[in-house]
Design a protein around this motif. Structure first.
Motif, PDB file in Angstrom:
ATOM      1  N   THR A  23       0.728  -1.145   0.014  1.00  0.00           N
ATOM      2  CA  THR A  23       0.053  -0.016  -0.021  1.00  0.00           C
ATOM      3  C   THR A  23       0.853   1.187  -0.127  1.00  0.00           C
ATOM      4  N   GLY A  26      -0.163   4.794  -2.324  1.00  0.00           N
ATOM      5  CA  GLY A  26      -1.139   5.445  -1.692  1.00  0.00           C
ATOM      6  C   GLY A  26      -2.521   5.058  -1.812  1.00  0.00           C
ATOM      7  N   LEU A  27      -3.534   5.425  -1.387  1.00  0.00           N
ATOM      8  CA  LEU A  27      -4.749   4.935  -1.321  1.00  0.00           C
ATOM      9  C   LEU A  27      -5.395   5.165  -2.484  1.00  0.00           C
ATOM     10  N   GLU A  28      -4.845   6.357  -3.105  1.00  0.00           N
ATOM     11  CA  GLU A  28      -5.465   6.813  -4.174  1.00  0.00           C
ATOM     12  C   GLU A  28      -5.355   5.922  -5.630  1.00  0.00           C
ATOM     13  N   TYR A  29      -4.548   4.967  -5.383  1.00  0.00           N
ATOM     14  CA  TYR A  29      -3.986   4.146  -6.779  1.00  0.00           C
ATOM     15  C   TYR A  29      -5.114   2.862  -6.714  1.00  0.00           C
ATOM     16  N   PRO A  30      -5.780   2.459  -8.004  1.00  0.00           N
ATOM     17  CA  PRO A  30      -6.772   1.611  -8.140  1.00  0.00           C
ATOM     18  C   PRO A  30      -6.109   0.097  -7.616  1.00  0.00           C
ATOM     19  N   GLN A  33      -6.225  -0.026  -3.879  1.00  0.00           N
ATOM     20  CA  GLN A  33      -7.680  -0.088  -3.226  1.00  0.00           C
ATOM     21  C   GLN A  33      -8.297  -1.581  -3.592  1.00  0.00           C
ATOM     22  N   GLU A  60      -4.352   9.458   5.171  1.00  0.00           N
ATOM     23  CA  GLU A  60      -4.752   9.850   4.132  1.00  0.00           C
ATOM     24  C   GLU A  60      -6.367   9.829   4.125  1.00  0.00           C
ATOM     25  N   GLU A  61      -7.106  10.664   3.388  1.00  0.00           N
ATOM     26  CA  GLU A  61      -8.536  10.350   3.572  1.00  0.00           C
ATOM     27  C   GLU A  61      -8.889   9.131   2.831  1.00  0.00           C
ATOM     28  N   PRO A  63     -10.788   6.922   0.452  1.00  0.00           N
ATOM     29  CA  PRO A  63     -11.450   6.893  -0.996  1.00  0.00           C
ATOM     30  C   PRO A  63     -12.855   6.328  -0.681  1.00  0.00           C
TER      31      PRO A  63
END
Length: 345
Positions: A23, A26-30, A33, A60-61, A63
């Motif tokens: 991870t 970052g959490l924004e990466y598909p 997730q 992070e916030e 998603p």
């Protein structure tokens, strides 16, 4: 049993390390997730809890897809997973999670889960109704239509509120002044020979004073809660084989048990904690001891502390500690690390 527990802890840290590496982008990466969503469907509860803890600690916030899955995890059969889900949702800066979290608090009977939900709701909303579902529901029904998530989350824990403000009963169960805040609690009581020494007031033995406190706590435990008492010295004595539901007749049973147990032997602290951690239902341990470890499978305080902290990375129990007749930095650290309270008497 000790070998199995060591293996479980090792596997847990290996999993945590692998997940942190996966991870890292970052959490924004598909792809990240997708990995986390897959783990949240895993049959093994430890993976589900680890995925949620990764969300909590990511900084992070959340998603939307991960926030929605964290909400679903509030219905998980494992209470450790539900707590991790509640904690991870503090990262969800969105209005739509608030009412489902309040609804989960209303339904969940585990006080530990409700407490985690209350803290996360505070960090989302800036409103503080602690773990009182009635207060949260009244607030939402009255003001929820106009609520908007603050631009910045509070950077501190909420100030304590009065019992009236939190809906807490006056007859809440406590032990040496510690609010137990749990319906799944094990009392881990030192029964070594030194507990026969007179209490600081000089009238009765430390052990007898502790038993009085234990009996008072039992009288205030609600029917339906589950509890057990484990005495440790150079042997382990369990009141019941495992956590048992509190019923009116059980209070007479505990009085007979307390009257029959007398202090003797050494302080095998590690063995006592090991016995308490073996119960898969317990979420809170209340330890009372009056001395440094003097024997058992592990004798040195620093090794005992390290082992318990490692076990608790997996289990996430609250550990309250009462030190009788001396100050124990080790017990103070154990309590602080688990969100528990430390009392010196």
């Amino acid at each position: 049993r000790a070998a199995r527990k060591t293996l479980e802890v090792r596997e847990f840290f290996e999993k945590r390390g692998k997940l942190a590496a996966l991870t890292r982008p970052g959490l924004e990466y598909p792809a990240v997730q997708a990995t986390l969503l897959d783990l949240l469907e895993d049959d093994e509860w430890t993976w589900r809890a680890l995925a949620l803890l990764q969300l909590r600690d990511a900084g992070e916030e959340l998603p939307v897809p991960l926030a929605l899955r964290a909400l679903e995890a509030l219905r998980d059969e494992a209470w450790s997973v539900r707590i991790a889900a509640a904690e991870s949702l503090a990262r969800a800066r969105m209005r739509d999670v608030v009412e489902p979290m309040i609804a989960a608090m209303e339904k969940d009977r585990n006080e530990r889960v409700r407490k985690a939900l209350g803290l996360s709701l505070y960090r989302i909303t800036g409103v503080n109704h602690a773990s009182w579902p009635v207060g949260w529901r009244r607030w939402w029904d009255k003001q929820g239509y106009a609520f908007a998530v603050p631009l910045e989350a509070p950077a501190w824990d909420p100030p304590p509120k009065s019992r009236k403000a939190t809906g807490e009963r006056k007859s809440v169960a406590s032990f040496y002044g510690i609010n137990l805040g749990s319906s799944r609690v094990i009392f881990l009581i030192d029964a070594s020979g030194s507990m026969a020494i007179e209490d600081r007031k000089g009238a009765r033995a430390r052990f007898d004073v502790a038993l009085d406190e234990l009996e008072r706590a039992f009288r205030k435990l609600p029917v339906g809660a589950k509890t057990n008492v484990i005495f440790f010295s150079d042997r382990i004595d369990r009141w019941r084989p495992k956590l048992s539901e509190v019923k009116p007749g059980m209070r007479k049973s505990i009085r007979r048990t307390l009257a029959s147990r007398r202090p003797d032997g050494g302080t095998h602290l590690y063995d006592g904690f090991e016995a308490a951690f073996e119960d898969g239902e317990v979420d809170t341990i209340v330890l009372l001891s009056d001395g440094q470890p003097s024997g058992g499978k592990v004798r040195f305080a620093e090794d005992i502390e390290r082992a318990i902290l490692e076990w608790n990375e997996l289990r996430r129990l609250t550990i309250h500690c009462v030190a009788v007749g001396y100050h124990s930095p080790m017990l103070q650290r154990l309590a602080a690390a688990s969100g528990g309270q430390y009392v010196k008497r």
